[in-house]
Design a protein around this motif. Structure first.
Motif, PDB file in Angstrom:
ATOM      1  N   PRO A 170      12.779  -7.492 -12.455  1.00 54.51           N
ATOM      2  CA  PRO A 170      12.387  -8.721 -11.735  1.00 54.51           C
ATOM      3  C   PRO A 170      12.282  -8.527 -10.246  1.00 54.51           C
ATOM      4  O   PRO A 170      11.498  -9.189  -9.578  1.00 54.51           O
ATOM      5  N   ARG A 171      13.073  -7.597  -9.681  1.00 57.57           N
ATOM      6  CA  ARG A 171      12.971  -7.343  -8.246  1.00 57.57           C
ATOM      7  C   ARG A 171      11.621  -6.723  -7.917  1.00 57.57           C
ATOM      8  O   ARG A 171      10.980  -7.058  -6.918  1.00 57.57           O
ATOM      9  N   LEU A 172      11.178  -5.784  -8.757  1.00 57.72           N
ATOM     10  CA  LEU A 172       9.882  -5.149  -8.537  1.00 57.72           C
ATOM     11  C   LEU A 172       8.765  -6.156  -8.714  1.00 57.72           C
ATOM     12  O   LEU A 172       7.784  -6.173  -7.968  1.00 57.72           O
ATOM     13  N   HIS A 173       8.914  -7.043  -9.713  1.00 59.23           N
ATOM     14  CA  HIS A 173       7.908  -8.072  -9.928  1.00 59.23           C
ATOM     15  C   HIS A 173       7.792  -8.973  -8.706  1.00 59.23           C
ATOM     16  O   HIS A 173       6.692  -9.311  -8.259  1.00 59.23           O
ATOM     17  N   THR A 174       8.952  -9.339  -8.140  1.00 57.00           N
ATOM     18  CA  THR A 174       8.939 -10.161  -6.927  1.00 57.00           C
ATOM     19  C   THR A 174       8.263  -9.431  -5.785  1.00 57.00           C
ATOM     20  O   THR A 174       7.486 -10.013  -5.020  1.00 57.00           O
ATOM     21  N   ARG A 198      14.877  15.041  -3.121  1.00 57.85           N
ATOM     22  CA  ARG A 198      13.479  14.801  -3.460  1.00 57.85           C
ATOM     23  C   ARG A 198      13.231  13.293  -3.532  1.00 57.85           C
ATOM     24  O   ARG A 198      14.128  12.523  -3.847  1.00 57.85           O
ATOM     25  N   GLY A 199      12.012  12.903  -3.259  1.00 60.46           N
ATOM     26  CA  GLY A 199      11.642  11.503  -3.381  1.00 60.46           C
ATOM     27  C   GLY A 199      11.658  10.775  -2.051  1.00 60.46           C
ATOM     28  O   GLY A 199      12.284  11.201  -1.083  1.00 60.46           O
ATOM     29  N   ALA A 200      10.960   9.624  -2.029  1.00 62.07           N
ATOM     30  CA  ALA A 200      10.813   8.847  -0.801  1.00 62.07           C
ATOM     31  C   ALA A 200      11.967   7.897  -0.568  1.00 62.07           C
ATOM     32  O   ALA A 200      12.191   7.461   0.556  1.00 62.07           O
ATOM     33  N   GLY A 201      12.703   7.517  -1.618  1.00 64.12           N
ATOM     34  CA  GLY A 201      13.797   6.577  -1.471  1.00 64.12           C
ATOM     35  C   GLY A 201      15.016   7.201  -0.817  1.00 64.12           C
ATOM     36  O   GLY A 201      15.098   8.421  -0.623  1.00 64.12           O
ATOM     37  N   GLY A 202      15.988   6.352  -0.476  1.00 64.12           N
ATOM     38  CA  GLY A 202      17.149   6.838   0.253  1.00 64.12           C
ATOM     39  C   GLY A 202      18.463   6.559  -0.439  1.00 64.12           C
ATOM     40  O   GLY A 202      18.563   5.707  -1.327  1.00 64.12           O
ATOM     41  N   PRO A 229       5.529  -2.587   0.918  1.00 62.18           N
ATOM     42  CA  PRO A 229       4.552  -2.301  -0.141  1.00 62.18           C
ATOM     43  C   PRO A 229       5.038  -1.305  -1.184  1.00 62.18           C
ATOM     44  O   PRO A 229       4.556  -1.318  -2.320  1.00 62.18           O
ATOM     45  N   GLY A 230       6.000  -0.421  -0.827  1.00 62.73           N
ATOM     46  CA  GLY A 230       6.496   0.555  -1.789  1.00 62.73           C
ATOM     47  C   GLY A 230       7.503   0.003  -2.764  1.00 62.73           C
ATOM     48  O   GLY A 230       7.853   0.675  -3.745  1.00 62.73           O
ATOM     49  N   GLY A 231       7.997  -1.219  -2.519  1.00 68.72           N
ATOM     50  CA  GLY A 231       8.951  -1.830  -3.421  1.00 68.72           C
ATOM     51  C   GLY A 231      10.370  -1.319  -3.233  1.00 68.72           C
ATOM     52  O   GLY A 231      10.663  -0.517  -2.342  1.00 68.72           O
ATOM     53  N   PRO A 232      11.305  -1.746  -4.106  1.00 66.50           N
ATOM     54  CA  PRO A 232      12.717  -1.388  -3.961  1.00 66.50           C
ATOM     55  C   PRO A 232      12.992   0.109  -4.003  1.00 66.50           C
ATOM     56  O   PRO A 232      13.945   0.570  -3.379  1.00 66.50           O
ATOM     57  N   HIS A 259      19.236   0.300  12.968  1.00 63.55           N
ATOM     58  CA  HIS A 259      17.834   0.632  13.212  1.00 63.55           C
ATOM     59  C   HIS A 259      17.347   1.609  12.154  1.00 63.55           C
ATOM     60  O   HIS A 259      18.030   2.586  11.834  1.00 63.55           O
ATOM     61  N   SER A 260      16.159   1.348  11.610  1.00 71.01           N
ATOM     62  CA  SER A 260      15.555   2.258  10.629  1.00 71.01           C
ATOM     63  C   SER A 260      14.053   2.350  10.846  1.00 71.01           C
ATOM     64  O   SER A 260      13.472   1.590  11.616  1.00 71.01           O
ATOM     65  N   GLY A 261      13.447   3.299  10.164  1.00 72.39           N
ATOM     66  CA  GLY A 261      12.001   3.494  10.210  1.00 72.39           C
ATOM     67  C   GLY A 261      11.439   3.479   8.805  1.00 72.39           C
ATOM     68  O   GLY A 261      11.662   2.560   8.034  1.00 72.39           O
ATOM     69  N   HIS A 262      10.665   4.518   8.466  1.00 79.32           N
ATOM     70  CA  HIS A 262      10.188   4.791   7.103  1.00 79.32           C
ATOM     71  C   HIS A 262       9.050   3.889   6.646  1.00 79.32           C
ATOM     72  O   HIS A 262       8.095   4.362   6.037  1.00 79.32           O
ATOM     73  N   THR A 263       9.125   2.584   6.887  1.00 79.17           N
ATOM     74  CA  THR A 263       8.084   1.667   6.434  1.00 79.17           C
ATOM     75  C   THR A 263       6.918   1.581   7.408  1.00 79.17           C
ATOM     76  O   THR A 263       5.895   0.959   7.081  1.00 79.17           O
TER      77      THR A 263
END
Length: 459
Positions: A4-8, A292-296, A335-338, A364-368
């Motif tokens: 449901p979070r991704l759907h939102t 690996r991967g874009a998430g943190g 736009p990339g979602g959770p 403070h963060s970046g990435h998006t």
């Protein structure tokens, strides 16, 4: 079953895209933006920065060639301005006769806490907002023609910190998402990250910026190769001393694809936080990257170290920075979602740390690659995403710390080459880049009360 979070997230992003598409639908052209061949088109007006005494506006000028294609067209730069409560017509407060297609006007000496009416123009033609929802929505200064300066927080100015991220040193094509799509944009000489980084560092040395420290929250490089890491480290070292003048944390693009951790050799090892103190102000850098991967994520060892550091002085004014955004709002609105931001367990752990550490005032963060002031899941810490250096809107945030509060103001990099590349990359992602990346005026310019009376001003 669909999360449901991704759907939102899909619903939120689809709505944003629909709004942007609506703005781009055919419409009557505003007065002053004539489109006939050969006539000057003055557009893409953006009120980028409004401080207590300064307003910075940018726009572009173009003409249609014989084929009807819009091309950059050089013209002068003028801003007329007057107090909004004055019946007098606006007078010229900024004028630059140098001919350019990419206009940057910085109007200084404004009165704090006052509203001003303004008109930006080139060769006498009024500038209007581009076909983007972020500057065309009701109430924006680009629509109303009015800006308001806000008085700074009480007390002396103590420190100025530049918040940056996403330099991507070594990247050769901007605007890619996956597998070469969208096609992306190339710079004429293929070195736009170097152009933008050099211009950034020059900007930070301008007397009116007066930057004490530079924070780079990840993605210093494109892929963490030895050459890229060596290149960005040498350039930053030309600007200042690592650990004193500038601080950095790792981003997902800085994670090496092979066994050698080149970024770690040049800066610091993986999954470790860094902590520096400057006159009673504490700056903590987190490594939020996965192998690996874009998430943190944040390792258990690093979280334990963070708890220990904060518990030792919970009231000490503290700025924390890491590459991946933290909050649920950031997870659902990007736009990339959770899966693109910090995992929920790590996010919950950070919020728990901050609830017992009243000195922590900003994360403070970046990435998006966007400007966004994010709502915390709980507590009062500000979570701030800052747009990328390497592409539109092409800039950095100045965090100015006063005795009784702080201000955040986003600044576009002012060099001519940087403005030209910023204008070119605003067309990324099928023209949706401004609606994604620029952020609202409040995202880019705001202030918050906080007690910094124990911080020592840098001499």
């Amino acid at each position: 079953m669909l999360d449901p979070r991704l759907h939102t997230a899909w619903l939120v992003n689809a709505a944003s895209g629909a709004a942007a598409a609506t703005v781009r639908a055919p419409m009557a052209r505003p007065r002053g933006s004539a489109s006939a061949r050969g006539q000057l088109i003055v557009t893409d007006l953006e009120v980028v920065t409004v401080t207590h005494d300064t307003a910075i506006l940018t726009w572009t000028t173009r003409r249609r060639d014989r084929s009807g294609t819009l091309r950059p067209a050089a013209s002068d730069t003028e801003v007329r301005l007057t107090p909004a409560d004055s019946p007098a017509a606006p007078v010229t407060r900024f004028y630059d006769p140098r001919r350019t297609a990419h206009h940057y006007a910085e109007i200084r000496g404004l009165e704090p806490g006052r509203r001003y009416r303004f008109t930006a123009c080139s060769d006498g033609v009024r500038a209007v907002a581009g076909r983007t929802w972020v500057t065309r929505r009701p109430g924006t200064p680009e629509v109303t023609g009015v800006v308001r300066t806000a008085p700074p927080p009480p007390g002396r100015l103590l420190r100025t910190i530049a918040l940056t991220n996403d330099l991507h040193w070594g990247e050769d094509r901007s605007g890619l998402i996956v597998a070469g799509l969208p096609p992306g944009l190339r710079h004429d000489d293929g070195h736009y990250p170097q152009v933008m980084t050099d211009a950034l560092l020059h900007d930070l040395r301008r007397p009116e910026r007066a930057v004490d420290h530079l924070v780079v929250a990840g993605d210093l490089t494109d892929s963490g190769t030895a050459d890229q890491v060596a290149g960005i480290r040498a350039r930053l070292d030309d600007w200042g001393i690592h650990g004193r003048d500038y601080l950095a944390c790792r981003g997902n693009h800085d994670v090496a694809r092979g066994r050698e951790d080149h970024w770690g050799w040049a800066f610091h090892a993986r999954r470790r936080l860094t902590c520096h103190e400057f006159g009673g102000l504490r700056l903590i850098g987190l490594d939020t990257t996965r192998h690996r991967g874009a998430g943190g994520t944040i390792s258990a060892t690093q979280l334990a170290h963070l708890r220990e550091v904060l518990a030792a002085a919970p009231d000490r004014p503290t700025l924390i920075f890491g590459h991946h955004p933290v909050t649920r709002y950031a997870a659902l609105s990007n736009p990339g979602g959770p899966g693109f931001v910090l995992d929920r367990a790590s996010g919950h752990a950070l919020h728990a740390c901050y609830r017992t550490s009243p000195g922590v005032f900003l994360h403070h963060s970046g990435h998006t690659h966007r400007n966004r002031m994010s709502r915390p899941d709980s507590g009062r810490v500000e979570f701030l995403e800052v747009a990328a250096v390497k592409e539109y809107p092409g800039g950095y945030a100045l965090l100015r710390i006063y005795e009784r509060g702080y201000t955040v103001h986003f600044h576009r990099i002012a060099a001519a080459a940087a403005l030209a590349w910023t204008d070119r990359t605003r067309r990324q992602y099928f023209g949706l880049q401004p609606d994604h990346a620029l952020g609202s005026l409040v995202d880019r310019n705001h202030q918050v009360s906080h007690d910094f009376s124990g911080v020592i001003a840098r001499r």
